[in-house]
Design a protein around this motif. Structure first.
Motif, PDB file in Angstrom:
ATOM      1  N   LYS A  50       0.832  -1.203   0.000  1.00  0.00           N
ATOM      2  CA  LYS A  50       0.000   0.000   0.000  1.00  0.00           C
ATOM      3  C   LYS A  50       0.867   1.253   0.000  1.00  0.00           C
ATOM      4  O   LYS A  50       0.421   2.330  -0.384  1.00  0.00           O
ATOM      5  N   SER A  51       2.125   1.101   0.441  1.00  0.00           N
ATOM      6  CA  SER A  51       3.027   2.255   0.576  1.00  0.00           C
ATOM      7  C   SER A  51       4.073   2.301  -0.535  1.00  0.00           C
ATOM      8  O   SER A  51       5.085   3.000  -0.409  1.00  0.00           O
ATOM      9  N   PRO A  80      -0.355  -0.915   7.616  1.00  0.00           N
ATOM     10  CA  PRO A  80      -1.205  -1.421   6.522  1.00  0.00           C
ATOM     11  C   PRO A  80      -1.214  -2.946   6.451  1.00  0.00           C
ATOM     12  O   PRO A  80      -0.153  -3.580   6.445  1.00  0.00           O
ATOM     13  N   CYS A  81      -2.380  -3.520   6.383  1.00  0.00           N
ATOM     14  CA  CYS A  81      -2.501  -4.983   6.335  1.00  0.00           C
ATOM     15  C   CYS A  81      -1.838  -5.566   5.096  1.00  0.00           C
ATOM     16  O   CYS A  81      -1.263  -6.657   5.139  1.00  0.00           O
ATOM     17  N   GLU A 124       4.815 -11.134   5.912  1.00  0.00           N
ATOM     18  CA  GLU A 124       4.532 -12.430   6.521  1.00  0.00           C
ATOM     19  C   GLU A 124       4.664 -13.566   5.493  1.00  0.00           C
ATOM     20  O   GLU A 124       5.287 -14.598   5.755  1.00  0.00           O
ATOM     21  N   ASN A 125       4.097 -13.381   4.308  1.00  0.00           N
ATOM     22  CA  ASN A 125       4.133 -14.429   3.293  1.00  0.00           C
ATOM     23  C   ASN A 125       5.558 -14.752   2.858  1.00  0.00           C
ATOM     24  O   ASN A 125       5.902 -15.920   2.628  1.00  0.00           O
ATOM     25  N   LEU A 126       6.385 -13.705   2.732  1.00  0.00           N
ATOM     26  CA  LEU A 126       7.772 -13.937   2.328  1.00  0.00           C
ATOM     27  C   LEU A 126       8.532 -14.748   3.374  1.00  0.00           C
ATOM     28  O   LEU A 126       9.270 -15.682   3.037  1.00  0.00           O
ATOM     29  N   TRP A 127       8.350 -14.399   4.647  1.00  0.00           N
ATOM     30  CA  TRP A 127       9.036 -15.134   5.713  1.00  0.00           C
ATOM     31  C   TRP A 127       8.551 -16.588   5.777  1.00  0.00           C
ATOM     32  O   TRP A 127       9.350 -17.524   5.915  1.00  0.00           O
ATOM     33  N   CYS A 181      -5.628  -8.119  10.877  1.00  0.00           N
ATOM     34  CA  CYS A 181      -5.396  -8.213   9.430  1.00  0.00           C
ATOM     35  C   CYS A 181      -5.625  -9.628   8.902  1.00  0.00           C
ATOM     36  O   CYS A 181      -5.347  -9.910   7.728  1.00  0.00           O
ATOM     37  N   GLU A 182      -6.062 -10.529   9.801  1.00  0.00           N
ATOM     38  CA  GLU A 182      -6.348 -11.921   9.445  1.00  0.00           C
ATOM     39  C   GLU A 182      -5.124 -12.614   8.864  1.00  0.00           C
ATOM     40  O   GLU A 182      -5.192 -13.329   7.858  1.00  0.00           O
ATOM     41  N   ILE A 183      -3.987 -12.403   9.502  1.00  0.00           N
ATOM     42  CA  ILE A 183      -2.726 -13.041   9.088  1.00  0.00           C
ATOM     43  C   ILE A 183      -2.487 -14.265   9.959  1.00  0.00           C
ATOM     44  O   ILE A 183      -2.551 -14.156  11.176  1.00  0.00           O
TER      45      ILE A 183
END
Length: 639
Positions: free
Chosen positions: A488-489, A537-538, A545-548, A637-639
């Motif tokens: 988002k940024s 930002p979510c 998170e996904n990358l880690w 953020c539902e992570i």
């Protein structure tokens, strides 16, 4: 031992004297009475105390208004009354001209003259309190000394609705100033309803502060804002309202969050009758507590315990708050220079947030003000005063403000359940909250678990929900493999992905922190505030998170850490023992000692990924205690 002294002065005058009732109690629930008697303060007609008080007030006020060598000395007052300059809808230029007119330096005011007036007032005031006439020494003073010990922590509550008595320098009473160093004197309003307050079972949370920064013409309240923001590191949540409208202020007071402290910085004053105060919330609106009474009552019912008005002449505000039964407030009794107001706030909050008692925090702060500023503004240490609206309410400490009642616990459960779609998470948190914070017996827990089991079964049948299958897991893995580097940024995540793909986890950790600072626009400051984490930002959090998860084979990531943290029993906010146990499990501590960042990096680089503890990454280089604020954000953020 903690003790409480209530001196109730109901009627009388300086010519005839004042009837006084004294009560000495243990200052802890259930406030057991130690001694009670009735005596009489003698006449002060020959001591001219009223005239001495008026002389000091007049010269002190004129001097403060006149010392304008710099902005820091401007007073935080809005003038009222005959011959006064009022601030309304004027332009900035008109305001400046009126302020200059109002603040003209009187010819004969000087610190030396005011210091002499202050000493005379203090001397005659103590002479009055030591007069041997009538019943005062026998029925009041001697019983006080018999029932008090020098080591006792004592809060003295002077209960009176007489405006002149309220403005006397009670903190200069030599009996308590010199003989009982762990004492502090407060004021109370006699019409306040006294309610027995019993401690509630509770748990740790954040201290929630609603901070209003009103009209700041010719004063600097940016410092106040920074002092409050610094409290975020002490587990405080700060909601700042900058020149709010009346409607905005009312809406925030009514929020169900359960504010602990209401804070105001800006211009204020007390009207001529001494019973009504006004504070200027923006450039055009001035309010009294009466204008907010219903919203303020709701805030008090939700847990508001302390109001701090870091502004001028707040006795009228305190008197109005007294009628609403707010347990404690802190106000300034006279005009206060801007620099003094800032120092008071800094010194007081430093002591109070380090869990020194409310009364001792004020006493020590007054002592510092006297040492630093009494030569420039004689009598300055008399100004800050606690207004104790309810003697039966234990004064709050920082730690007690971090506690929540059972009602607030249930509210938190509802909030927690509303931000997760996972049935497992809903049930787990419900069980943890119920068991740990509602003090149920084992039988009660069994009943609750049976009810929850029935709910789960019913939920599963209704929604046709099944446990994840092997195919579901394969879909999740495919989703990670197709990770898009969304932001988002407008952050470039290719470097982070490259570092993770080549298993350079230490450098990837540093890059993660650098990215998060960029997203929050805090790179120059080098840190994240609580509000930065709460508003992160979510989309960016999901990408990180996904990358880690993808490149660590699901060994590292915020969701992995959160799951382990929850399994250890953590439910919200900081809990010392659980946090340390978590850090031990993450490999951030060893043998009860925190590892330095250099040591962590050295060991990380030397080890294979599979030998590192699950959840070891991400860290925050040099600072590991941010995670408990981040995990609730990942859930939202539902992570």
């Amino acid at each position: 031992m903690k003790k409480q002294i209530i001196l109730t002065i109901i009627e009388g005058d300086f010519q005839q004297g004042f009837p006084v009732k004294v009560e000495i109690k243990k200052d802890e629930y259930p406030f057991e009475k130690i001694f009670s008697n009735v005596g009489r303060l003698p006449s002060a007609v020959n001591l001219n105390i009223q005239k001495l008080l008026q002389n000091w007030q007049s010269d002190y006020t004129k001097w403060v208004k006149g010392v304008r060598s710099s902005t820091r000395n401007n007073p935080r007052i809005k003038a009222h009354g005959k011959g006064a300059v009022t601030f309304g809808d004027e332009s900035a230029k008109d305001l400046e001209e009126k302020f200059n007119e109002w603040a003209k330096l009187p010819e004969k005011s000087s610190p030396e003259k005011i210091l002499e007036l202050a000493k005379n007032l203090e001397e005659k005031f103590n002479e009055w309190l030591n007069l041997p006439e009538k019943s005062w020494p026998e029925k009041i003073l001697k019983p006080l000394m018999v029932n008090l010990n020098p080591d006792d922590e004592i809060r003295v509550i002077i209960t009176t609705d007489n405006p002149e008595l309220q403005r006397l320098p009670w903190s200069a009473w030599e009996l308590f100033e010199k003989e009982y160093e762990n004492s502090e004197i407060s004021l109370a309003f006699p019409k306040t309803e006294q309610r027995n307050t019993k401690p509630n079972s509770s748990y740790n949370s954040r201290v929630k502060i609603l901070a209003v920064f009103g009209n700041s013409h010719n004063i600097d309240i940016k410092f106040d804002r920074q002092v409050l923001e610094n409290l975020e590191s002490r587990n405080a949540y700060i909601k700042t309202l900058e020149k709010p409208t009346k409607k905005q202020l009312l809406d925030y007071l009514r929020q169900k969050i359960g504010w602990d402290i209401f804070f105001f910085a800006g211009h204020s004053s007390t009207l001529e009758n001494g019973k009504i105060g006004k504070f200027k919330i923006n450039d055009n609106e001035s309010l009294s507590i009466e204008d907010l009474k219903n919203a303020m009552k709701e805030a008090i019912a939700q847990g508001l315990q302390l109001a701090i008005f870091n502004s001028c002449d707040g006795l009228g505000l305190a008197n109005q708050l007294a009628e609403l039964n707010l347990p404690q407030s802190i106000v300034m009794r006279e005009v206060v220079p801007d620099e003094v107001a800032k120092k008071f706030l800094e010194y007081f909050l430093t002591d109070f947030s380090n869990n020194k008692s409310l009364y001792m925090s004020v006493r020590h702060t007054r002592g510092k003000l006297e040492d630093e500023k009494n030569q420039e503004f004689p009598g300055i240490s008399w100004l800050p005063i606690i207004f104790c609206q309810n003697a039966e309410a234990q004064p709050p400490t920082w730690e007690s403000l971090r506690k929540k009642t059972k009602t607030q616990v249930l509210f938190d459960i509802n909030q927690k359940l509303s931000v997760t779609n996972s049935l497992y998470e809903k049930v787990k948190f419900t069980v943890i909250y119920i068991y740990k914070y509602l003090n149920l017996t084992k039988t009660g827990m069994i009943v609750i678990l049976m009810i929850l089991t029935a709910i789960i079964m019913n939920f599963s049948f209704q929604k046709n929900r099944e446990l994840p299958t092997f195919e579901d897991n394969k879909k999740n893995e495919q989703k990670l493999d197709d990770t898009q580097l969304l932001s988002k940024s407008n952050i470039d995540y290719t470097k982070l992905e490259s570092l993770l793909a080549t298993k350079q986890f230490g450098k990837a950790d540093e890059e993660t922190w650098d990215i998060m600072l960029q997203v929050a626009e805090r790179k120059e400051e080098g840190n994240l505030r609580i509000k930065d984490i709460q508003n992160f930002p979510c989309q960016d959090l999901q990408t990180i998170e996904n990358l880690w998860l993808r490149y660590s084979d699901r060994r590292f990531g915020f969701s992995i850490q959160r799951q382990i943290y929850r399994e250890l029993g953590q439910t919200g906010g900081y809990e010392g023992k659980i946090w340390k146990a978590f850090a031990d499990k993450m490999g951030w501590r060893r043998n009860g000692n925190w590892l330095s960042q250099d040591k962590l990096n050295l060991e990380t680089n030397a080890k294979n990924m599979n030998t590192l503890p699950v959840g070891h990454f991400p860290q925050r280089p040099g600072h590991l205690n941010w995670h408990w604020d981040l995990y609730p954000r990942t859930e939202a953020c539902e992570i």
